[in-house]
Design a protein around this motif. Structure first.
Motif, PDB file in Angstrom:
ATOM      1  N   TRP A 141      18.339  78.741  48.914  1.00 27.14           N
ATOM      2  CA  TRP A 141      19.294  77.925  48.174  1.00 27.14           C
ATOM      3  C   TRP A 141      19.025  76.468  48.514  1.00 27.14           C
ATOM      4  O   TRP A 141      18.838  76.119  49.678  1.00 27.14           O
ATOM      5  CB  TRP A 141      20.722  78.286  48.567  1.00 27.14           C
ATOM      6  CG  TRP A 141      21.176  79.575  47.961  1.00 27.14           C
ATOM      7  CD1 TRP A 141      21.126  80.805  48.524  1.00 27.14           C
ATOM      8  CD2 TRP A 141      21.738  79.750  46.668  1.00 27.14           C
ATOM      9  NE1 TRP A 141      21.619  81.750  47.663  1.00 27.14           N
ATOM     10  CE2 TRP A 141      22.008  81.118  46.512  1.00 27.14           C
ATOM     11  CE3 TRP A 141      22.034  78.879  45.613  1.00 27.14           C
ATOM     12  CZ2 TRP A 141      22.574  81.639  45.347  1.00 27.14           C
ATOM     13  CZ3 TRP A 141      22.591  79.397  44.459  1.00 27.14           C
ATOM     14  CH2 TRP A 141      22.856  80.763  44.340  1.00 27.14           C
TER      15      TRP A 141
ATOM     16  N   LYS B  98      19.900  72.141  47.436  1.00 30.52           N
ATOM     17  CA  LYS B  98      20.685  71.120  46.741  1.00 30.52           C
ATOM     18  C   LYS B  98      19.992  69.794  46.977  1.00 30.52           C
ATOM     19  O   LYS B  98      19.787  69.383  48.108  1.00 30.52           O
ATOM     20  CB  LYS B  98      22.118  71.046  47.247  1.00 30.52           C
ATOM     21  CG  LYS B  98      22.949  70.028  46.469  1.00 30.52           C
ATOM     22  CD  LYS B  98      24.369  70.001  46.963  1.00 30.52           C
ATOM     23  CE  LYS B  98      25.282  69.134  46.121  1.00 30.52           C
ATOM     24  NZ  LYS B  98      24.787  67.840  45.768  1.00 30.52           N
TER      25      LYS B  98
ATOM     26  N   ASP C 165      20.154  65.839  46.532  1.00 30.98           N
ATOM     27  CA  ASP C 165      21.125  64.770  46.289  1.00 30.98           C
ATOM     28  C   ASP C 165      20.643  63.789  45.233  1.00 30.98           C
ATOM     29  O   ASP C 165      21.413  63.336  44.402  1.00 30.98           O
ATOM     30  CB  ASP C 165      21.426  64.015  47.587  1.00 30.98           C
ATOM     31  CG  ASP C 165      22.183  64.885  48.581  1.00 30.98           C
ATOM     32  OD1 ASP C 165      22.990  65.733  48.138  1.00 30.98           O
ATOM     33  OD2 ASP C 165      21.967  64.714  49.784  1.00 30.98           O
TER      34      ASP C 165
ATOM     35  N   ILE D  18      15.848  71.545  37.188  1.00 32.88           N
ATOM     36  CA  ILE D  18      17.034  71.628  38.020  1.00 32.88           C
ATOM     37  C   ILE D  18      17.781  70.299  37.969  1.00 32.88           C
ATOM     38  O   ILE D  18      17.264  69.289  37.515  1.00 32.88           O
ATOM     39  CB  ILE D  18      16.675  72.000  39.472  1.00 32.88           C
ATOM     40  CG1 ILE D  18      15.744  70.958  40.066  1.00 32.88           C
ATOM     41  CG2 ILE D  18      16.033  73.339  39.553  1.00 32.88           C
ATOM     42  CD1 ILE D  18      16.211  70.506  41.387  1.00 32.88           C
ATOM     43  N   THR D  19      19.002  70.335  38.454  1.00 33.42           N
ATOM     44  CA  THR D  19      19.833  69.139  38.542  1.00 33.42           C
ATOM     45  C   THR D  19      20.178  68.935  40.016  1.00 33.42           C
ATOM     46  O   THR D  19      19.581  69.548  40.881  1.00 33.42           O
ATOM     47  CB  THR D  19      21.119  69.304  37.716  1.00 33.42           C
ATOM     48  OG1 THR D  19      21.885  70.366  38.295  1.00 33.42           O
ATOM     49  CG2 THR D  19      20.798  69.628  36.257  1.00 33.42           C
ATOM     50  N   THR D  20      21.160  68.112  40.285  1.00 36.65           N
ATOM     51  CA  THR D  20      21.560  67.869  41.671  1.00 36.65           C
ATOM     52  C   THR D  20      22.594  68.886  42.161  1.00 36.65           C
ATOM     53  O   THR D  20      23.141  68.727  43.233  1.00 36.65           O
ATOM     54  CB  THR D  20      22.104  66.435  41.830  1.00 36.65           C
ATOM     55  OG1 THR D  20      23.157  66.228  40.895  1.00 36.65           O
ATOM     56  CG2 THR D  20      21.001  65.414  41.600  1.00 36.65           C
ATOM     57  N   ASP D  21      22.861  69.943  41.374  1.00 33.45           N
ATOM     58  CA  ASP D  21      23.751  71.023  41.804  1.00 33.45           C
ATOM     59  C   ASP D  21      22.971  72.004  42.683  1.00 33.45           C
ATOM     60  O   ASP D  21      21.742  72.037  42.674  1.00 33.45           O
ATOM     61  CB  ASP D  21      24.306  71.782  40.598  1.00 33.45           C
ATOM     62  CG  ASP D  21      25.212  70.920  39.742  1.00 33.45           C
ATOM     63  OD1 ASP D  21      25.909  70.047  40.298  1.00 33.45           O
ATOM     64  OD2 ASP D  21      25.209  71.116  38.517  1.00 33.45           O
ATOM     65  N   TRP D  22      23.693  72.848  43.425  1.00 32.83           N
ATOM     66  CA  TRP D  22      23.052  73.907  44.192  1.00 32.83           C
ATOM     67  C   TRP D  22      22.295  74.824  43.237  1.00 32.83           C
ATOM     68  O   TRP D  22      22.762  75.108  42.130  1.00 32.83           O
ATOM     69  CB  TRP D  22      24.088  74.741  44.934  1.00 32.83           C
ATOM     70  CG  TRP D  22      24.572  74.110  46.196  1.00 32.83           C
ATOM     71  CD1 TRP D  22      25.715  73.375  46.358  1.00 32.83           C
ATOM     72  CD2 TRP D  22      23.932  74.139  47.463  1.00 32.83           C
ATOM     73  NE1 TRP D  22      25.815  72.958  47.652  1.00 32.83           N
ATOM     74  CE2 TRP D  22      24.733  73.408  48.359  1.00 32.83           C
ATOM     75  CE3 TRP D  22      22.750  74.720  47.937  1.00 32.83           C
ATOM     76  CZ2 TRP D  22      24.398  73.239  49.693  1.00 32.83           C
ATOM     77  CZ3 TRP D  22      22.415  74.551  49.268  1.00 32.83           C
ATOM     78  CH2 TRP D  22      23.233  73.820  50.132  1.00 32.83           C
ATOM     79  N   PHE D  23      21.119  75.305  43.655  1.00 29.73           N
ATOM     80  CA  PHE D  23      20.372  76.262  42.860  1.00 29.73           C
ATOM     81  C   PHE D  23      19.610  77.196  43.792  1.00 29.73           C
ATOM     82  O   PHE D  23      19.313  76.858  44.934  1.00 29.73           O
ATOM     83  CB  PHE D  23      19.409  75.565  41.886  1.00 29.73           C
ATOM     84  CG  PHE D  23      18.290  74.805  42.562  1.00 29.73           C
ATOM     85  CD1 PHE D  23      17.037  75.384  42.723  1.00 29.73           C
ATOM     86  CD2 PHE D  23      18.490  73.514  43.032  1.00 29.73           C
ATOM     87  CE1 PHE D  23      16.017  74.682  43.346  1.00 29.73           C
ATOM     88  CE2 PHE D  23      17.475  72.811  43.654  1.00 29.73           C
ATOM     89  CZ  PHE D  23      16.232  73.401  43.811  1.00 29.73           C
TER      90      PHE D  23
ATOM     91  N   ASN E 290      17.673  80.346  39.745  1.00 31.33           N
ATOM     92  CA  ASN E 290      18.967  80.985  39.486  1.00 31.33           C
ATOM     93  C   ASN E 290      18.807  82.361  38.828  1.00 31.33           C
ATOM     94  O   ASN E 290      19.547  82.722  37.930  1.00 31.33           O
ATOM     95  CB  ASN E 290      19.869  80.081  38.661  1.00 31.33           C
ATOM     96  CG  ASN E 290      20.253  78.842  39.428  1.00 31.33           C
ATOM     97  OD1 ASN E 290      20.432  78.881  40.640  1.00 31.33           O
ATOM     98  ND2 ASN E 290      20.362  77.722  38.734  1.00 31.33           N
TER      99      ASN E 290
END
Length: 83
Positions: free
Chosen positions: A6, A8, A10, A57-62, A78
């Motif tokens: 996992w 994340k 920033d 991806i973005t800055t969210d958890w993945f 994901n």
């Protein structure tokens, strides 16, 4: 073989390394994120790179997984195959 975790991020910047590295003889594995959110995986054996880019991806958890099955390597973000 499976490598997963996992993550994340920033701030998206070019070549942010998730995991991996190269030995002194330029062989190894590295997975990085580019500023546009693309995940790139480089596998090098004997100095010849095999590179593939997929997934955004973005800055969210993945969740990211790299799965080797025989001679095939598949990336998952994901839970979905991205190449």
């Amino acid at each position: 073989m499976t490598v997963e975790g996992w993550f994340k991020i920033d701030t998206l910047t070019d070549y942010a390394t998730l995991f991996g590295g190269y030995g002194s003889n330029t062989t190894g594995l590295r997975t990085q994120i580019l500023a546009d959110g693309t995940i790139t995986t480089m596998f090098s054996g004997d100095g010849v790179d095999i590179q593939s880019s997929a997934g955004t991806i973005t800055t969210d958890w993945f969740h990211f997984a790299l799965v080797k099955n025989g001679t095939t390597i598949t990336k998952y973000v994901n839970g979905s195959s991205v190449g």
